[in-house]
Design a protein around this motif. Structure first.
Motif, short mmCIF file in Angstrom:
data_model
loop_
_atom_site.label_atom_id
_atom_site.label_comp_id
_atom_site.label_asym_id
_atom_site.label_seq_id
_atom_site.Cartn_x
_atom_site.Cartn_y
_atom_site.Cartn_z
N GLN A 205 0.68 -1.10 0.04
CA GLN A 205 -0.01 0.05 -0.02
C GLN A 205 0.72 1.19 -0.12
O GLN A 205 1.52 1.58 0.95
N ALA A 206 0.76 2.12 -1.20
CA ALA A 206 1.52 3.23 -0.93
C ALA A 206 0.60 4.34 -1.15
O ALA A 206 -0.12 4.54 -2.39
N ASP A 207 0.48 5.23 -0.11
CA ASP A 207 -0.51 6.45 -0.35
C ASP A 207 -1.92 5.71 -0.33
O ASP A 207 -2.44 4.98 0.35
N SER A 208 -2.63 6.02 -1.53
CA SER A 208 -4.13 5.44 -1.59
C SER A 208 -4.22 4.41 -2.59
O SER A 208 -5.24 4.03 -2.83
N VAL A 209 -3.04 3.90 -3.08
CA VAL A 209 -2.89 2.90 -4.09
C VAL A 209 -2.53 1.51 -3.36
O VAL A 209 -1.60 1.49 -2.79
N ILE A 210 -3.15 0.63 -3.88
CA ILE A 210 -3.08 -0.75 -3.18
C ILE A 210 -2.78 -1.72 -4.11
O ILE A 210 -3.56 -1.89 -5.33
N SER A 211 -1.49 -2.51 -4.13
CA SER A 211 -1.28 -3.41 -5.04
C SER A 211 -1.84 -4.75 -4.42
O SER A 211 -1.49 -5.20 -3.43
N LEU A 212 -2.37 -5.65 -5.46
CA LEU A 212 -2.88 -6.82 -5.07
C LEU A 212 -2.64 -7.86 -6.20
O LEU A 212 -2.33 -7.76 -7.37
#
Length: 342
Positions: A205-212
């Motif tokens: 999770q970086a700021d408001s971006v989520i890696s899935l």
């Protein structure tokens, strides 16, 4: 005179007691063609077996009420013999297991026991469908896309979503909005139906971006699909049918599966839920809307009375909406049909 009055009073009391007893017994009516015995076969359900004996199969908990042969009426297996007996003047079902001169043991895996209702017809809805309030759905993160600007992704791919996770847990579900539910009488927003398309693990999770990372997919993931915590659901076959709560009437909102009309073993959504006191196992009678016909004499239009067309049992409950399985139907079941106590 005093003795005469006492005698009359006693007669009235006894008569009333007798009528009440008959009324109670009449609530558990046997079919005219009920068998004395029935051998359980693979694919049977408790509802199906009880329907061979009772006019109202959903009352099977009552006929299994006194059964010393089986501690749990759900633990009945193919090959068992179900027989009708009477306890205190009321019908009861008993189970006869393997018999013979010599004692012997029979073992069967627990998951081979027959279920209460046909699970194959509801398993997908227990796992993959949810109804969420509008505010929660709006707060859920939405899919931006995949690697290399892909707009479609599947198992083994990485996708990116934007927003704040509703719950900080590793495994998340990716859902697609399948429509909204509004109350047909009050126009109240009841929630949005979601269908699961994939399971994904949060990697960063970086700021408001989520890696899935997508670990399992049923359909392709698309832009704007929503990321919602995976629902912890324990699949089981144990349902205890009971009459729906007093005063609670509802309507069928949708026949799930992309059709307008349904019948036996179709799943429907109804406009009542937890806030009305519904629980899995509650049974409703379905009443089909009366047709609108023209009077040949007066030339005006008349709405015919509603007629009972089947029964459904609630198996999954949300705050304002529930899913039910149509267990019996004598006519087509349609959106807008009314639900009442059975």
């Amino acid at each position: 005179m005093k003795k005469l009055l006492c005698g009359l009073l006693a007669f009235v009391v006894l008569s009333f007691t007798h009528v009440s007893a008959e009324t109670r017994e009449d609530s558990l009516l046997l079919r005219e063609d009920y068998p004395q015995e029935y051998v359980v076969v693979k694919g049977d359900t408790l509802w199906h077996i009880s329907g061979r004996f009772l006019q109202s199969p959903w009352k099977w908990p009552e006929v299994w009420g006194v059964n010393p042969q089986v501690d749990n009426p759900h633990l009945i297996y193919p090959g068992d013999v179900i027989y009708l007996t009477w306890v205190d003047g009321k019908p009861r079902l008993g189970v006869r297991r393997d018999s013979g001169i010599y004692p012997r043991a029979r073992t069967s895996p627990l998951d081979h026991a027959i279920p209460a209702i046909p699970l194959r017809d509801i398993i997908g809805f227990l796992n993959d469908n949810r109804v969420l309030p509008e505010d929660i759905l709006k707060d859920a993160p939405y899919v931006l896309g995949g690697r290399s600007a892909r707009i479609i992704a599947g198992a083994g791919d990485r996708v990116y979503a934007r927003g704040t996770l509703l719950e900080e847990q590793r495994r998340q579900g990716v859902y697609r909005a399948a429509g909204e539910y509004k109350d047909p009488d009050t126009d109240e927003m009841l929630g949005f139906e979601l269908t699961k398309v994939a399971d994904a693990d949060v990697k960063a999770q970086a700021d408001s971006v989520i890696s899935l990372d997508v670990v399992k997919s049923k359909k392709e993931i698309r832009v704007l699909d929503r990321v919602v915590p995976t629902e912890e659901v324990r699949i089981q076959s144990i349902f205890y049918p009971q009459s729906s709560p007093d005063g609670v009437e509802g309507k069928i909102l949708k026949v799930l599966g992309g059709v307008r009309d349904g019948g036996q073993f179709n799943v429907v959504a109804i406009n009542k839920g937890v806030r009305e006191g519904l629980e899995p196992g509650h049974v409703f009678a379905i009443y089909r809307q009366g047709e609108r016909i023209k009077d040949p004499v007066t030339k005006d239009f008349v709405i015919l009375p509603s007629e009972r067309s089947g029964e459904l049992m609630v198996f999954k409950v949300f705050e304002k909406v529930s899913y039910g399985l149509i267990m019996q139907s004598t006519d087509v079941v349609s959106i807008g049909d009314t639900l009442r106590q059975p």
